[in-house]
Design an enzyme around this catalytic site. Structure first.
Site, short mmCIF file in Angstrom:
data_model
loop_
_atom_site.label_atom_id
_atom_site.label_comp_id
_atom_site.label_asym_id
_atom_site.label_seq_id
_atom_site.Cartn_x
_atom_site.Cartn_y
_atom_site.Cartn_z
N ALA A 1 -5.77 -27.24 89.78
CA ALA A 1 -6.11 -28.58 90.27
C ALA A 1 -7.19 -28.60 91.34
O ALA A 1 -7.75 -29.66 91.62
CB ALA A 1 -4.85 -29.26 90.82
N GLY A 2 -7.49 -27.47 91.97
CA GLY A 2 -8.39 -27.47 93.12
C GLY A 2 -9.83 -27.79 92.78
O GLY A 2 -10.26 -27.69 91.62
N GLY B 1 -1.54 -28.20 98.96
CA GLY B 1 -0.91 -26.89 99.06
C GLY B 1 -0.23 -26.43 97.79
O GLY B 1 -0.02 -27.20 96.85
N THR B 2 0.13 -25.13 97.79
CA THR B 2 0.68 -24.51 96.59
C THR B 2 2.06 -25.06 96.24
O THR B 2 2.35 -25.31 95.07
CB THR B 2 0.76 -22.99 96.79
N ASN C 1 0.72 -10.45 99.19
CA ASN C 1 1.24 -11.43 98.25
C ASN C 1 0.17 -11.75 97.22
O ASN C 1 -0.92 -12.21 97.56
CB ASN C 1 1.64 -12.70 99.02
N HIS D 1 -39.77 -16.84 79.08
CA HIS D 1 -40.79 -15.80 79.00
C HIS D 1 -41.21 -15.28 80.38
O HIS D 1 -41.22 -16.01 81.37
CB HIS D 1 -42.04 -16.27 78.25
#
Length: 404
Positions: free
Chosen positions: A8-9, A82-83, A161, A312
């Site tokens: 979602a970020g 946030g997560t 982590n 080119h």
């Protein structure tokens, strides 16, 4: 088992590549990052839940309603906080055990397999040389987590982590109790602390395989290099008799490789791409769909996204070119500092040492250069910007208006 994939970020650290696309759709080895993530857990997941936000419809259009036979549900994190907040969006869909992965972090299938094999709550860790920039996990004698500390000055262990977890649906009760952190976000690490405080065991899965968080432009190159290392030679497109292909080179059906071209793998020439004549492609390079590398052009260790054109007399090294980029004749990219130090790049207004001795440029979608333009190492150019003929670009270029 469900696979909850966080996608979602806004990916602001990846700009200008995310000016017009969500970060999980950035390509590495010819496919979006999020597809590599789905591949990693497809063997243990029965259904995916993808958390979308910024340009979420782009993700839906790409993935559809299923991936390799596993159904996909989409939930929106309209205002990312946030997560833990992202995981919470899946509560109305998830009614069984689930693993959580980020849509822009590359891991081996062994990691979700190990998480799926645990019971209750589990967190994945990996040993790192300097854990001060990570959440650091302490492990008890029974192998469960004792504590987790964010970016400690004096780390208690070297276990970082990884950001991949396994949960039962009961975790949503603890997410409800999670308060905002000092950063103003609902952190899943705080949720883990609440679980520990209530006497719940949190299993630790120690993992030493591939782990690459693709958060900044040069890390997209690193992902491309990592994934192309596994590619095997496969030539299906049209290759002229006078062309030379060495090593692990993939030429997709409907791609064209013309006379005088020399390609040294690993390299991927995607459908509709046109290379040559007399071009040199080497290193971990992807020439994207309908992209064009023309006469007397050298491309080294780079990503050319769809419809990009280097027609080119140009050199492109260790660079990322967005969709519809067009480089005028004689455009040259510098990818090495004169003092031989690692190249720096500006990320969100701060200069960052990329750790890469060789790094070229990052060009957003639709960038155009005139003839005989020189681009310095580490330069970023915003989507839609143009560089006048003969220009020497030493600093980042921002467009007057960037499509959002």
């Amino acid at each position: 088992m469900y696979g909850v994939v966080l996608a979602a970020g806004q990916g602001t650290r990846m700009r200008p590549l995310t000016d017009r696309r969500p970060k999980p759709l950035l390509p590495a080895a010819g496919r979006p990052l999020v597809e590599h993530v789905l591949d990693a857990c497809i063997d243990v997941v029965d259904e995916f839940v993808v958390v979308i936000g910024y340009r979420g419809t782009d993700v839906i259009e790409r993935l559809g309603d299923a991936y390799r036979g596993a159904p996909i549900s989409y939930v929106e994190q309209a205002d990312p906080a946030g997560t833990a907040h992202a995981i919470e969006q899946a509560r109305d869909v998830v009614d069984d055990r689930f693993v959580v992965l980020n849509g822009d972090v590359l891991v081996d299938p062994a990691l979700p397999e190990a998480l799926a094999a645990t019971e209750g709550t589990a967190v994945a860790t990996t040993p790192v040389e300097d854990p001060r920039s990570y959440g650091v996990v302490s492990v008890g004698d029974d192998g469960s987590m004792e504590s987790i500390v964010e970016k400690p000055a004096d780390p208690p262990t070297n276990l970082a982590n990884v950001g991949c977890y396994a949960f039962d649906p009961a975790v949503f009760e603890y997410i409800d109790r999670t308060e905002k952190s000092e950063r103003g976000e609902y952190e899943v690490t705080d949720t883990l602390d609440l679980l520990l405080a209530d006497g719940h065991d949190v299993s630790v899965v120690e993992y030493e395989g591939r782990w690459l968080d693709v958060g900044r432009p040069w890390e997209l190159l690193a992902a491309n290099e990592l994934l192309l290392a596994d590619v095997e030679r496969d030539v299906r497109g049209e290759v002229a008799a006078g062309a030379r292909l060495d090593g692990a080179v993939v030429v997709a059906e409907d791609a064209t490789v013309r006379d005088g071209v020399h390609i040294e793998g690993p390299a991927l020439i995607m459908s509709g791409a046109d290379v040559g004549p007399n071009a040199y492609v080497r290193g971990a390079t992807v020439v994207g769909p309908d992209a064009h590398v023309g006469n007397a052009v050298e491309v080294k260790n780079s990503i050319l996204m769809s419809d990009a054109a280097v027609p080119h007399l140009s050199y492109v090294g260790d660079s990322v070119l967005g969709r519809d980029v067009n480089l005028g004749a004689g455009t040259k990219v510098a990818n090495l500092r004169h003092d031989d130090a690692s190249v720096e790049m500006t990320v969100k207004g701060e200069r960052v040492d990329t750790g890469r001795r060789k790094l070229g440029v990052v060009l957003g979608d639709g960038v155009k250069t005139g003839i005989n333009v020189s681009l310095n190492a580490g330069v970023k150019i915003a989507s839609g910007a143009g560089i006048e003929p003969g220009g020497i670009v030493m600093r980042d270029v921002e467009a007057a208006e960037t499509e959002e």
